[in-house]
Design a protein around this motif. Structure first.
Motif, PDB file in Angstrom:
ATOM      1  N   ASP A  37       0.808  -1.360   0.013  1.00 43.70           N
ATOM      2  CA  ASP A  37      -0.134  -0.438  -0.118  1.00 43.70           C
ATOM      3  C   ASP A  37       0.845   1.164   0.005  1.00 43.70           C
ATOM      4  O   ASP A  37       0.919   2.373  -0.874  1.00 43.70           O
ATOM      5  CB  ASP A  37      -0.785  -0.188   1.102  1.00 43.70           C
ATOM      6  CG  ASP A  37      -2.305   0.877   1.060  1.00 43.70           C
ATOM      7  OD1 ASP A  37      -3.059   0.977   0.594  1.00 43.70           O
ATOM      8  OD2 ASP A  37      -1.385   2.013   1.949  1.00 43.70           O
ATOM      9  N   LYS A  87      -8.649   1.905  -0.856  1.00 42.53           N
ATOM     10  CA  LYS A  87      -7.472   2.485   0.234  1.00 42.53           C
ATOM     11  C   LYS A  87      -7.889   3.613   0.834  1.00 42.53           C
ATOM     12  O   LYS A  87      -7.322   3.938   1.400  1.00 42.53           O
ATOM     13  CB  LYS A  87      -6.877   3.037  -1.265  1.00 42.53           C
ATOM     14  CG  LYS A  87      -5.031   3.383  -0.553  1.00 42.53           C
ATOM     15  CD  LYS A  87      -4.445   3.352  -2.248  1.00 42.53           C
ATOM     16  CE  LYS A  87      -3.268   4.265  -1.683  1.00 42.53           C
ATOM     17  NZ  LYS A  87      -2.479   3.776  -1.187  1.00 42.53           N
ATOM     18  N   THR A  88      -8.922   4.604  -0.349  1.00 38.81           N
ATOM     19  CA  THR A  88      -9.389   5.775   0.583  1.00 38.81           C
ATOM     20  C   THR A  88      -9.985   5.964   1.672  1.00 38.81           C
ATOM     21  O   THR A  88     -10.528   7.689   1.430  1.00 38.81           O
ATOM     22  CB  THR A  88      -9.178   6.788  -0.895  1.00 38.81           C
ATOM     23  OG1 THR A  88     -10.015   6.387  -0.929  1.00 38.81           O
ATOM     24  CG2 THR A  88      -7.903   6.776  -1.368  1.00 38.81           C
ATOM     25  N   LYS A 111      -7.208  -0.930  -1.126  1.00 34.51           N
ATOM     26  CA  LYS A 111      -5.893  -1.292   0.224  1.00 34.51           C
ATOM     27  C   LYS A 111      -5.440  -2.287  -0.459  1.00 34.51           C
ATOM     28  O   LYS A 111      -5.172  -3.157  -1.164  1.00 34.51           O
ATOM     29  CB  LYS A 111      -6.926  -1.745   1.466  1.00 34.51           C
ATOM     30  CG  LYS A 111      -6.192  -1.904   2.501  1.00 34.51           C
ATOM     31  CD  LYS A 111      -5.629   0.045   3.016  1.00 34.51           C
ATOM     32  CE  LYS A 111      -4.738   0.115   3.967  1.00 34.51           C
ATOM     33  NZ  LYS A 111      -3.845   1.179   3.884  1.00 34.51           N
ATOM     34  N   SER A 112      -4.032  -1.559  -0.475  1.00 36.47           N
ATOM     35  CA  SER A 112      -3.116  -2.152  -0.814  1.00 36.47           C
ATOM     36  C   SER A 112      -2.099  -1.691  -2.226  1.00 36.47           C
ATOM     37  O   SER A 112      -1.151  -2.314  -2.945  1.00 36.47           O
ATOM     38  CB  SER A 112      -2.449  -4.266  -0.243  1.00 36.47           C
ATOM     39  OG  SER A 112      -2.974  -4.027  -1.737  1.00 36.47           O
ATOM     40  N   TYR A 114      -0.762   0.529  -4.732  1.00 37.15           N
ATOM     41  CA  TYR A 114       0.102   1.806  -4.782  1.00 37.15           C
ATOM     42  C   TYR A 114      -0.035   2.771  -5.675  1.00 37.15           C
ATOM     43  O   TYR A 114      -0.125   2.516  -6.551  1.00 37.15           O
ATOM     44  CB  TYR A 114       1.852   1.623  -4.687  1.00 37.15           C
ATOM     45  CG  TYR A 114       2.612   2.804  -4.608  1.00 37.15           C
ATOM     46  CD1 TYR A 114       2.208   3.630  -3.248  1.00 37.15           C
ATOM     47  CD2 TYR A 114       2.586   3.243  -5.270  1.00 37.15           C
ATOM     48  CE1 TYR A 114       3.392   5.098  -3.587  1.00 37.15           C
ATOM     49  CE2 TYR A 114       3.337   4.288  -5.417  1.00 37.15           C
ATOM     50  CZ  TYR A 114       3.681   5.201  -4.149  1.00 37.15           C
ATOM     51  OH  TYR A 114       4.757   6.356  -4.413  1.00 37.15           O
TER      52      TYR A 114
END
Length: 161
Positions: A37, A87-88, A111-112, A114
């Motif tokens: 991430d 992720k956010t 999530k995870s 990048y």
């Protein structure tokens, strides 16, 4: 024991891995996802002009699905029943500014994944473990307005030319 060794050992017993497994295994999986991430590790990377895939990281991602239950995830237009948070999801404005990328509505970043600085994500699906390097997708070089972009750890590690 290193993260890699813990993951590889757990992989050998993957049929028995679940959310109640040894805390070392759960921690190793979660730490691997956090490193993905933040961009500290990548599923694949270029070394000596050749792409190299870190199989242990792919295995950590696959094991992560075994230690998480599905849950309701809420979005602005719908809800999902899935194992992976966005992720956010819990970010505030400051965190978005620090991250340095922009995602327009109707894009999904799990999530995870990048996402580097100076990236503009048009409607897209960025899967677990994906790595989108700095400046990879921007309005000047890529037009994605009418189509969807799917980036998966198993397929792409994008780097701007």
């Amino acid at each position: 024991m290193s993260l890699e060794n813990i993951i590889l050992k757990a992989w050998e017993d993957r049929n028995n891995i679940n959310k109640n497994s040894d805390k070392k295994i759960i921690s190793a999986i979660n730490e691997t996802l956090e490193k993905l991430d933040s961009g500290n590790i990548r599923v694949c990377e270029k070394k000596n002009n050749e792409w190299h895939t870190h199989q242990w990281i792919k295995k950590a991602i696959l094991l992560s699905f075994k230690i998480q239950d599905n849950k309701i995830l809420l979005g602005p237009y719908t809800s999902w029943f899935d194992k992976v948070d966005g992720k956010t999801t819990l970010w505030n404005e400051k965190k978005h500014i620090e991250a340095g990328f922009r995602a327009v509505p109707n894009g999904v970043i799990r999530k995870s994944a990048y996402i580097g600085k100076n990236v503009v994500l048009m409607p897209s699906f960025i899967n677990v473990g994906a790595y989108v390097d700095d400046g990879t997708i921007d309005r000047k070089s890529t037009r994605l307005n009418s189509s969807h972009l799917v980036i998966s750890y198993a397929v792409f590690c994008l780097k701007k030319k």
